[in-house]
Design a protein around this motif. Sequence first.
Motif, PDB file in Angstrom:
ATOM      1  N   GLY A 107      23.323   6.641 -46.464  1.00  0.00           N
ATOM      2  CA  GLY A 107      23.223   5.506 -45.555  1.00  0.00           C
ATOM      3  C   GLY A 107      24.133   5.624 -44.355  1.00  0.00           C
ATOM      4  N   LEU A 108      23.552   5.450 -43.149  1.00  0.00           N
ATOM      5  CA  LEU A 108      24.309   5.447 -41.895  1.00  0.00           C
ATOM      6  C   LEU A 108      24.721   4.021 -41.542  1.00  0.00           C
ATOM      7  N   PRO A 109      25.641   3.850 -40.599  1.00  0.00           N
ATOM      8  CA  PRO A 109      26.051   2.494 -40.210  1.00  0.00           C
ATOM      9  C   PRO A 109      24.846   1.623 -39.832  1.00  0.00           C
ATOM     10  N   GLY A 110      24.798   0.421 -40.422  1.00  0.00           N
ATOM     11  CA  GLY A 110      23.698  -0.506 -40.164  1.00  0.00           C
ATOM     12  C   GLY A 110      22.540  -0.395 -41.131  1.00  0.00           C
ATOM     13  N   ASP A 111      22.468   0.707 -41.903  1.00  0.00           N
ATOM     14  CA  ASP A 111      21.381   0.882 -42.870  1.00  0.00           C
ATOM     15  C   ASP A 111      21.505  -0.113 -44.026  1.00  0.00           C
ATOM     16  N   PHE A 194      22.764  -2.946 -50.201  1.00  0.00           N
ATOM     17  CA  PHE A 194      24.033  -2.645 -49.538  1.00  0.00           C
ATOM     18  C   PHE A 194      23.774  -2.487 -48.036  1.00  0.00           C
ATOM     19  N   THR A 195      24.451  -3.251 -47.208  1.00  0.00           N
ATOM     20  CA  THR A 195      24.367  -3.079 -45.763  1.00  0.00           C
ATOM     21  C   THR A 195      25.598  -2.316 -45.304  1.00  0.00           C
ATOM     22  N   VAL A 196      25.388  -1.117 -44.772  1.00  0.00           N
ATOM     23  CA  VAL A 196      26.500  -0.234 -44.422  1.00  0.00           C
ATOM     24  C   VAL A 196      27.196  -0.755 -43.166  1.00  0.00           C
ATOM     25  N   PRO A 197      28.503  -1.048 -43.240  1.00  0.00           N
ATOM     26  CA  PRO A 197      29.223  -1.568 -42.069  1.00  0.00           C
ATOM     27  C   PRO A 197      29.340  -0.536 -40.956  1.00  0.00           C
ATOM     28  N   GLU A 198      29.579  -1.005 -39.748  1.00  0.00           N
ATOM     29  CA  GLU A 198      29.810  -0.122 -38.607  1.00  0.00           C
ATOM     30  C   GLU A 198      31.006   0.780 -38.898  1.00  0.00           C
TER      31      GLU A 198
END
Length: 263
Positions: A107-111, A194-198
């Motif tokens: 997961g990348l930021p925002g994913d 899960f929402t990946v943070p910046e």
Amino acid sequence: MASSSEESPNSIMETVKTVVYALLIAGVFRTLFFQPFWIPSGSMKDTLLVGDFLFVNKMAYGYSKYSCPFGICPVSGRILGTEPERGDVIVFRHPTSGQDYIKRLIGLPGDKVQMKNGVLFLNGEAQKQIEVSDFIEVYEPQGPVGGFPQCSNGAVAIGAECVKTRRTEALEGAEGHSILNVRNSGPGDNTPIFTVPEGNFFFMGDNRDNSTDSRFAQSAGGVGFVPFENLLGRADRIVFSSAGRRMLYFWTWRGDRFFKAVE
């Protein structure tokens, strides 16, 4: 007259200087460009096996306070390098324990990342999985630690076949890679979103039922989200591999894995 077999003081000094220079060059090379890493566990099977030895490309994503040469990097953030790509196999510093881990970037930021019945969902879309031939290994102690592998075919005797279901999974924007499954409805097979943070990343092991990764909270011993500055580098190629308890046990060397690309 001294015999020809004796070395002069000048000759000895030249040898010592050569060794010192070689060590200095090796040290600078390691500090600036590559870091050795030995695979201690089975969390990344079958991409990486216990006993694989590789060099981590420290320049891939630039330098941070954890991978900094000579202590000249910033306290936070990174200098030089490029952005990590989904599907990269990366060595990183655990955010709380400080140990070095190796996992695949999912997961990348925002994913938004979620597991449903063992299937990975990225931003609401199921990632394609194709079942291929089983991964079969011998049930025996592995590597210097001597841990035993987990098997999907139940309790087996030492020396018997240990089986895992194997699939090829294709991530968004990345080529397919191999993943293993030991059991259905494992603790990481069904998760919240899960929402990946910046500035952070989400990692998982390819051996999905045998990996303590970003699916598990740091408070419970998991990895959680990993900040960009904790990335040490990308694993590009296996240099050497041994299935034995000691590297010098040449009869346990896996010659077919020498210089094998990490995919």
